[in-house]
Scaffold this motif. Structure first.
Motif, short mmCIF file in Angstrom:
data_model
loop_
_atom_site.label_atom_id
_atom_site.label_comp_id
_atom_site.label_asym_id
_atom_site.label_seq_id
_atom_site.Cartn_x
_atom_site.Cartn_y
_atom_site.Cartn_z
N ASP A 69 -10.59 -9.67 -8.09
CA ASP A 69 -9.61 -10.18 -9.04
C ASP A 69 -10.38 -11.13 -9.96
OD1 ASP A 69 -7.68 -11.68 -10.43
OD2 ASP A 69 -6.23 -11.43 -8.81
N THR B 292 -7.12 -13.59 -5.83
CA THR B 292 -7.10 -14.46 -7.01
C THR B 292 -7.99 -15.68 -6.82
OG1 THR B 292 -4.88 -13.73 -7.56
CG2 THR B 292 -5.62 -15.75 -8.59
N GLU C 299 -9.24 -5.86 -10.40
CA GLU C 299 -8.10 -6.32 -11.20
C GLU C 299 -8.62 -7.20 -12.33
OE1 GLU C 299 -4.56 -7.72 -9.25
OE2 GLU C 299 -5.21 -6.84 -7.33
N HIS D 226 -12.16 -5.39 -3.20
CA HIS D 226 -11.03 -5.69 -4.08
C HIS D 226 -11.35 -6.99 -4.84
CE1 HIS D 226 -6.42 -6.72 -4.19
NE2 HIS D 226 -6.90 -6.41 -5.37
N LYS E 66 -0.47 -4.21 -9.95
CA LYS E 66 -1.88 -3.93 -9.64
C LYS E 66 -2.17 -4.11 -8.15
CE LYS E 66 -3.32 -6.94 -12.71
NZ LYS E 66 -2.06 -7.38 -13.32
N THR E 67 -1.80 -5.25 -7.59
CA THR E 67 -2.06 -5.50 -6.17
C THR E 67 -1.22 -4.58 -5.29
OG1 THR E 67 -2.66 -7.79 -6.65
CG2 THR E 67 -2.12 -7.27 -4.36
N CYS E 68 -0.03 -4.26 -5.71
CA CYS E 68 0.83 -3.31 -4.98
C CYS E 68 0.12 -1.97 -4.84
CB CYS E 68 2.16 -3.17 -5.71
SG CYS E 68 3.27 -1.92 -5.01
N VAL F 296 -3.17 -1.40 -5.03
CA VAL F 296 -4.35 -1.56 -4.17
C VAL F 296 -3.92 -1.57 -2.71
CG1 VAL F 296 -6.28 -3.06 -3.53
CG2 VAL F 296 -5.69 -2.76 -5.94
N THR F 297 -2.83 -2.27 -2.40
CA THR F 297 -2.34 -2.33 -1.02
C THR F 297 -2.01 -0.93 -0.51
OG1 THR F 297 -1.46 -4.55 -1.39
CG2 THR F 297 -0.59 -3.33 0.50
N VAL G 231 -4.19 -6.90 3.22
CA VAL G 231 -4.46 -6.81 1.79
C VAL G 231 -3.71 -7.92 1.05
CG1 VAL G 231 -4.41 -5.34 -0.26
CG2 VAL G 231 -4.75 -4.31 2.00
N THR G 232 -4.49 -8.77 0.38
CA THR G 232 -3.91 -9.84 -0.42
C THR G 232 -4.66 -9.89 -1.74
OG1 THR G 232 -5.41 -11.47 0.52
CG2 THR G 232 -3.26 -11.26 1.58
N SER G 233 -4.02 -10.43 -2.74
CA SER G 233 -4.68 -10.57 -4.03
C SER G 233 -5.81 -11.59 -3.90
CB SER G 233 -3.69 -11.04 -5.09
OG SER G 233 -4.36 -11.19 -6.31
#
Length: 159
Positions: free
Chosen positions: A80, A62, A108, A78, A40-42, A44-45, A58-60
């Protein structure tokens, strides 16, 4: 119209994300569902990079719950929702004010709060399949049906 794309590896997931990013328009909403580590994060990045964001940014989100990235022409929100336990927490972070609207929104773990998601969206369900990932595209609304078709066009199937 649900279609499935197989991503054999991280590079294929990145290609799907870049292709998605190239098709993004103001107000687009993407719901990203699937287990931890399914890409998922891949995605979005890669989509954010296609929109002009430095991939290092770009980082998750979380722990922060929402990150905002500034692309060349669009901002990317973005979310999460993994660590959110109650719908009241969504209200506390102003989720309904940020989801949709200006820029592009990636959410996410949207499946945790289905009743709070914007009605029109493109849902991407990530599932492990062998060594790779299967990404099921579930468009909700005409804009997203068109976007899914464009994403699945021969050019969108690279990788």
């Amino acid at each position: 119209m649900a279609e499935t794309v197989y991503c054999a590896d991280t590079a294929a997931t990145e290609t799907l994300g870049r292709n998605l990013g190239a098709l993004c328009r103001e107000g687009d909403v993407f719901l990203l569902n699937g287990d931890l580590g399914t890409g998922k994060t891949c995605l979005v990045t890669a989509a954010s990079t296609a929109l002009g964001v430095d991939p290092q940014e770009v980082t998750s989100p979380t722990f922060s719950l929402m990150n905002v990235y500034h692309g060349k022409t669009l901002n990317i929100k973005h979310f999460d929702l993994y660590r959110i336990n109650w719908s009241e927490e969504l209200e506390d972070i102003g989720f309904s004010e940020y989801a949709g609207g200006d820029g592009v929104t990636f959410i996410e773990w949207a499946e945790l709060f289905p009743d709070y998601m914007p009605e029109e969206n493109l849902e991407l369900k990530f599932t492990r399949k062998g060594e790779g990932r299967e990404v099921e595209l579930l468009p909700h609304g005409r804009r997203y049906e068109e976007l899914a078709r464009a994403l699945l066009a021969p050019k969108g199937r690279e990788g």
